[in-house]
Design a protein around this motif. Sequence first.
Motif, PDB file in Angstrom:
ATOM      1  N   LEU A  50       0.843  -1.187   0.000  1.00 26.80           N
ATOM      2  CA  LEU A  50       0.000   0.000   0.000  1.00 26.80           C
ATOM      3  C   LEU A  50       0.879   1.238   0.000  1.00 26.80           C
ATOM      4  O   LEU A  50       1.843   1.334   0.769  1.00 26.80           O
ATOM      5  CB  LEU A  50      -0.893   0.009   1.241  1.00 26.80           C
ATOM      6  CG  LEU A  50      -1.795   1.227   1.460  1.00 26.80           C
ATOM      7  CD1 LEU A  50      -2.878   1.290   0.382  1.00 26.80           C
ATOM      8  CD2 LEU A  50      -2.422   1.179   2.850  1.00 26.80           C
ATOM      9  N   THR A  51       0.548   2.193  -0.847  1.00 31.33           N
ATOM     10  CA  THR A  51       1.243   3.469  -0.847  1.00 31.33           C
ATOM     11  C   THR A  51       0.298   4.547  -1.359  1.00 31.33           C
ATOM     12  O   THR A  51      -0.735   4.254  -1.975  1.00 31.33           O
ATOM     13  CB  THR A  51       2.520   3.414  -1.713  1.00 31.33           C
ATOM     14  OG1 THR A  51       3.264   4.629  -1.562  1.00 31.33           O
ATOM     15  CG2 THR A  51       2.186   3.244  -3.188  1.00 31.33           C
ATOM     16  N   ILE A  52       0.639   5.794  -1.096  1.00 23.74           N
ATOM     17  CA  ILE A  52      -0.089   6.917  -1.679  1.00 23.74           C
ATOM     18  C   ILE A  52       0.230   6.967  -3.163  1.00 23.74           C
ATOM     19  O   ILE A  52       1.321   6.560  -3.586  1.00 23.74           O
ATOM     20  CB  ILE A  52       0.275   8.239  -0.973  1.00 23.74           C
ATOM     21  CG1 ILE A  52      -0.743   9.333  -1.263  1.00 23.74           C
ATOM     22  CG2 ILE A  52       1.685   8.672  -1.298  1.00 23.74           C
ATOM     23  CD1 ILE A  52      -2.021   9.172  -0.512  1.00 23.74           C
ATOM     24  N   ASP A  53      -0.693   7.434  -3.976  1.00 24.39           N
ATOM     25  CA  ASP A  53      -0.484   7.507  -5.421  1.00 24.39           C
ATOM     26  C   ASP A  53      -0.669   8.943  -5.886  1.00 24.39           C
ATOM     27  O   ASP A  53      -1.737   9.532  -5.701  1.00 24.39           O
ATOM     28  CB  ASP A  53      -1.476   6.593  -6.150  1.00 24.39           C
ATOM     29  CG  ASP A  53      -1.291   6.635  -7.650  1.00 24.39           C
ATOM     30  OD1 ASP A  53      -0.350   5.998  -8.147  1.00 24.39           O
ATOM     31  OD2 ASP A  53      -2.076   7.328  -8.323  1.00 24.39           O
ATOM     32  N   LYS A  54       0.375   9.507  -6.491  1.00 28.44           N
ATOM     33  CA  LYS A  54       0.327  10.895  -6.961  1.00 28.44           C
ATOM     34  C   LYS A  54       0.569  11.015  -8.456  1.00 28.44           C
ATOM     35  O   LYS A  54       0.632  12.119  -8.989  1.00 28.44           O
ATOM     36  CB  LYS A  54       1.359  11.743  -6.202  1.00 28.44           C
ATOM     37  CG  LYS A  54       1.123  11.809  -4.700  1.00 28.44           C
ATOM     38  CD  LYS A  54       2.194  12.633  -4.003  1.00 28.44           C
ATOM     39  CE  LYS A  54       1.983  12.675  -2.498  1.00 28.44           C
ATOM     40  NZ  LYS A  54       3.043  13.443  -1.791  1.00 28.44           N
ATOM     41  N   ARG A  68      -5.636   9.387  -3.854  1.00 30.01           N
ATOM     42  CA  ARG A  68      -5.547   8.044  -4.414  1.00 30.01           C
ATOM     43  C   ARG A  68      -4.562   7.196  -3.614  1.00 30.01           C
ATOM     44  O   ARG A  68      -3.509   7.670  -3.186  1.00 30.01           O
ATOM     45  CB  ARG A  68      -5.114   8.093  -5.880  1.00 30.01           C
ATOM     46  CG  ARG A  68      -6.090   8.775  -6.803  1.00 30.01           C
ATOM     47  CD  ARG A  68      -5.710   8.540  -8.265  1.00 30.01           C
ATOM     48  NE  ARG A  68      -4.338   8.925  -8.544  1.00 30.01           N
ATOM     49  CZ  ARG A  68      -3.965  10.147  -8.939  1.00 30.01           C
ATOM     50  NH1 ARG A  68      -4.870  11.113  -9.057  1.00 30.01           N
ATOM     51  NH2 ARG A  68      -2.709  10.415  -9.194  1.00 30.01           N
ATOM     52  N   LEU A  69      -4.905   5.931  -3.472  1.00 32.71           N
ATOM     53  CA  LEU A  69      -4.023   4.932  -2.897  1.00 32.71           C
ATOM     54  C   LEU A  69      -3.744   3.874  -3.948  1.00 32.71           C
ATOM     55  O   LEU A  69      -4.584   3.614  -4.822  1.00 32.71           O
ATOM     56  CB  LEU A  69      -4.674   4.256  -1.685  1.00 32.71           C
ATOM     57  CG  LEU A  69      -5.224   5.154  -0.587  1.00 32.71           C
ATOM     58  CD1 LEU A  69      -5.948   4.302   0.452  1.00 32.71           C
ATOM     59  CD2 LEU A  69      -4.108   5.965   0.060  1.00 32.71           C
ATOM     60  N   LYS A  70      -2.572   3.262  -3.858  1.00 27.50           N
ATOM     61  CA  LYS A  70      -2.237   2.148  -4.736  1.00 27.50           C
ATOM     62  C   LYS A  70      -2.097   0.895  -3.891  1.00 27.50           C
ATOM     63  O   LYS A  70      -1.359   0.880  -2.910  1.00 27.50           O
ATOM     64  CB  LYS A  70      -0.939   2.425  -5.492  1.00 27.50           C
ATOM     65  CG  LYS A  70      -0.543   1.324  -6.470  1.00 27.50           C
ATOM     66  CD  LYS A  70       0.665   1.754  -7.287  1.00 27.50           C
ATOM     67  CE  LYS A  70       1.111   0.672  -8.246  1.00 27.50           C
ATOM     68  NZ  LYS A  70       2.237   1.116  -9.103  1.00 27.50           N
ATOM     69  N   ILE A  71      -2.846  -0.138  -4.261  1.00 29.77           N
ATOM     70  CA  ILE A  71      -2.851  -1.406  -3.544  1.00 29.77           C
ATOM     71  C   ILE A  71      -2.366  -2.501  -4.479  1.00 29.77           C
ATOM     72  O   ILE A  71      -2.798  -2.578  -5.636  1.00 29.77           O
ATOM     73  CB  ILE A  71      -4.264  -1.757  -3.040  1.00 29.77           C
ATOM     74  CG1 ILE A  71      -4.725  -0.765  -1.973  1.00 29.77           C
ATOM     75  CG2 ILE A  71      -4.313  -3.177  -2.486  1.00 29.77           C
ATOM     76  CD1 ILE A  71      -6.157  -0.986  -1.520  1.00 29.77           C
ATOM     77  N   ASN A  72      -1.464  -3.352  -3.975  1.00 33.81           N
ATOM     78  CA  ASN A  72      -1.073  -4.537  -4.729  1.00 33.81           C
ATOM     79  C   ASN A  72      -1.207  -5.750  -3.819  1.00 33.81           C
ATOM     80  O   ASN A  72      -0.655  -5.772  -2.717  1.00 33.81           O
ATOM     81  CB  ASN A  72       0.353  -4.435  -5.244  1.00 33.81           C
ATOM     82  CG  ASN A  72       0.797  -5.728  -5.915  1.00 33.81           C
ATOM     83  OD1 ASN A  72       1.358  -6.582  -5.266  1.00 33.81           O
ATOM     84  ND2 ASN A  72       0.530  -5.854  -7.197  1.00 33.81           N
ATOM     85  N   ILE A  73      -1.946  -6.750  -4.280  1.00 36.85           N
ATOM     86  CA  ILE A  73      -2.092  -8.006  -3.549  1.00 36.85           C
ATOM     87  C   ILE A  73      -1.556  -9.124  -4.436  1.00 36.85           C
ATOM     88  O   ILE A  73      -2.187  -9.493  -5.428  1.00 36.85           O
ATOM     89  CB  ILE A  73      -3.553  -8.302  -3.184  1.00 36.85           C
ATOM     90  CG1 ILE A  73      -4.239  -7.065  -2.597  1.00 36.85           C
ATOM     91  CG2 ILE A  73      -3.632  -9.467  -2.203  1.00 36.85           C
ATOM     92  CD1 ILE A  73      -5.702  -7.259  -2.324  1.00 36.85           C
ATOM     93  N   PRO A  74      -0.377  -9.656  -4.140  1.00 38.80           N
ATOM     94  CA  PRO A  74       0.208 -10.690  -5.004  1.00 38.80           C
ATOM     95  C   PRO A  74      -0.749 -11.850  -5.240  1.00 38.80           C
ATOM     96  O   PRO A  74      -1.428 -12.328  -4.318  1.00 38.80           O
ATOM     97  CB  PRO A  74       1.441 -11.139  -4.201  1.00 38.80           C
ATOM     98  CG  PRO A  74       1.816  -9.945  -3.387  1.00 38.80           C
ATOM     99  CD  PRO A  74       0.499  -9.310  -3.011  1.00 38.80           C
TER     100      PRO A  74
END
Length: 349
Positions: A50-54, A68-74
Amino acid sequence: MKKIVFLSFIILIFAFGCVNIPTLPKLIPSDPEGVTKPSPASYTDFDFYLTIDKNPFLVPISVPDYVRLKINIPDVQNLEANELKVFEDDKAQGFLLFKETETRNQVDIMIVLDTTGSMYNAIEGVKNSVQNLIETLQASGLDAKVGIIPFDDAVPSKDITLTPNWLDLSDAGSAKDFVSNITAYGGADFPENPYAGIMYAFNNASWRASSQKIIILITDASAHYKSETYPGDAEGETLYDKDKVIDTIQGFVTVHGAFIPGYYYSSTDSEDFSAPEDPREIVVETGGIINYTDSSGNVDLTNIGLIEYISSSWIVAFESDSPNATHTIEVFIEHDGAKGYKKLENINY
């Protein structure tokens, strides 16, 4: 009550043709009422990133407090909005959820590569790993470009001779040719200058406006940094403290790390990467994946944040109405009966 945000999507016309932009839901839902924040202690089944997305979308959003947030779930290919709960400063948020590839259909990858003498036994494995990554990108059909920045105490590297001395974002063939000519030499003292390598890539690469922006850091060494008392062989070079790097790139670039085990790195290390010379904290703070090569530098780079990461990446969009200067964001996910939790603190929009 929150404002309703309308998103208008257009077709962008380029000199070489047209790109169709997939349409997304047209409004951000209102904040839900009466939602109690779950206990993180019960959301420990899986980890995610999870990180902020700019980064800009293909179509800019004009609302100033749009977040915006960026989510990655492998290994997860499908995620529904009803599987998430999002809290900003302890307040439940209404949000949109969509695949990142729906708004960013290009991938730009800069490889920041340690080429010092301590990499001698690993450099061929690293080169093979990079070549395999490039070939995988070619076969994937992604609109991908790759660039490479060798570094030692200086950026680009001062101890090996390459023409040009770094490769800007380029086609796969050019990247493979450049990698084939890299050797490992020099570096003198053990710490090197990866922070400057990351910043050089961030500031100088020809990033495409609407691309997913990725940096892969490959090194076996700790970092020189600006505030250290004795910068050793990095004396006189451009140096950065780690917090400056994070503040500058967070939300714009995801940094993934491939670390060669040895004197400084081990796959059994704790997850406290806060030491000023440890670049792994940058990976964590930008939502990237930490991986370790074998002792010969071999690692499957396709598994540390690229093909799989791209296909498992989502954007969460909500409208902030918090007056705080910095924010705490918490995301709770329940997917296929399993639960995961992540928290971001001291986040600036």
